[in-house]
Design a protein around this motif. Sequence first.
Motif, PDB file in Angstrom:
ATOM      1  N   ASP A  64      47.278  43.233  32.007  1.00 53.36           N
ATOM      2  CA  ASP A  64      45.930  43.154  31.443  1.00 53.36           C
ATOM      3  C   ASP A  64      45.172  41.950  31.988  1.00 53.36           C
ATOM      4  OD1 ASP A  64      46.445  45.409  29.969  1.00 53.36           O
ATOM      5  OD2 ASP A  64      47.047  44.295  28.165  1.00 53.36           O
ATOM      6  N   GLU A  65      45.865  40.814  32.093  1.00 52.61           N
ATOM      7  CA  GLU A  65      45.219  39.609  32.626  1.00 52.61           C
ATOM      8  C   GLU A  65      44.813  39.798  34.082  1.00 52.61           C
ATOM      9  OE1 GLU A  65      47.406  36.090  30.014  1.00 52.61           O
ATOM     10  OE2 GLU A  65      48.304  36.826  31.880  1.00 52.61           O
ATOM     11  N   THR A 113      41.690  41.706  34.382  1.00 50.23           N
ATOM     12  CA  THR A 113      40.565  40.838  34.035  1.00 50.23           C
ATOM     13  C   THR A 113      40.148  39.990  35.225  1.00 50.23           C
ATOM     14  OG1 THR A 113      41.310  40.719  31.725  1.00 50.23           O
ATOM     15  CG2 THR A 113      39.791  39.013  32.473  1.00 50.23           C
ATOM     16  N   ASN A 138      38.327  42.224  37.777  1.00 52.47           N
ATOM     17  CA  ASN A 138      36.988  42.588  37.304  1.00 52.47           C
ATOM     18  C   ASN A 138      36.024  41.408  37.375  1.00 52.47           C
ATOM     19  OD1 ASN A 138      37.942  45.158  36.756  1.00 52.47           O
ATOM     20  ND2 ASN A 138      38.329  44.750  34.586  1.00 52.47           N
ATOM     21  N   ARG A 139      36.535  40.189  37.149  1.00 51.41           N
ATOM     22  CA  ARG A 139      35.672  39.002  37.192  1.00 51.41           C
ATOM     23  C   ARG A 139      35.259  38.646  38.624  1.00 51.41           C
ATOM     24  NH1 ARG A 139      37.067  34.338  36.455  1.00 51.41           N
ATOM     25  NH2 ARG A 139      35.111  33.522  35.607  1.00 51.41           N
TER      26      ARG A 139
END
Length: 314
Positions: free
Chosen positions: A89-90, A93, A96-97
């Motif tokens: 999950d990290e 993230t 996506n960032r």
Amino acid sequence: MSTINLGTRQLFLMKRENLSKKFNSFLENSDDASYVIQCAVAVLVRNSFTPSDFSNFEKDLIRDLFLTSDKVKSARKYCVYFRNYFSEDEWQTVVNRLFDSEEEFSQTTERTRLHIEKLLPILHSGGWEAPIKRSLVTVFKDETGKKHGWTLSNVDRKYSTQENCDLLAILSTLTIFEKNGVRRFAELVKNSFATIDIDYNSENEEEKIEVWTEQPKSAADKTEIHNPEEANLPRSSKDTHPAKHVDSVKEEKKLEAVNETAATSIPKNEKKRQRKRPEDHQKKLYAKNPFHKQEETKKLTQPKKKKKRKKKRK
């Protein structure tokens, strides 16, 4: 730029605890997240060669930068080196960032991911006992094409020649190492491990090594490192000695010519001996050989014959 220096000397020579403090001090003074990420990649390269343990170096700091800092975007292509610092999950993230889409992520990091796929376990390996401490001797080109040497001390050779070259090629992707405004480590030329004797040389013809670069080379350039005899690298002798400057070769030729002249010429002392000796010394020599004495006596007693000059006809 911060007044806290964080360059090759600190990254490759300082102990882990002191280097960790240097990272944090640098970031506090400069807030240059991109620079710190590149420094962390350099530490991974060091960790792969040194028996000292630099695995998971500043893991929390790097995680925080990729998950929260907006200033890390200029170093986003290096995120793949630290994939194992994040959960699934990290990691999503982070992607996506830093990237507008999955496609952009794939295109931007494709060559790097393919290159380090087999190297990641080495880059993140822990410490070990080294039977022999060696020095890693390398030659790189800077961005102007000028060669320069760089040595990493107290290392161990655990991997193949190709793996060693692939690890060192990572330094060619970093832009943080400069001298007088010129980026260093732009391209790996050669490397070798050395104790008192040379352990191996990446230019050995029996070991065909392909040097990886971040940007793919043209077909004409791909053979540059494969065969050192075909490369346009001046050498004093093939394969065994580093390149010499043209001027030094000329000086060597001049020195050889002087030595040859000295070997064939008669020394000054010998010339003095060959000069005409006094008459009493001459007599002693001729006394040992009566034939020489008779010939010499004839020369001394007989008057010289005058040559008759022919009269010119009028």
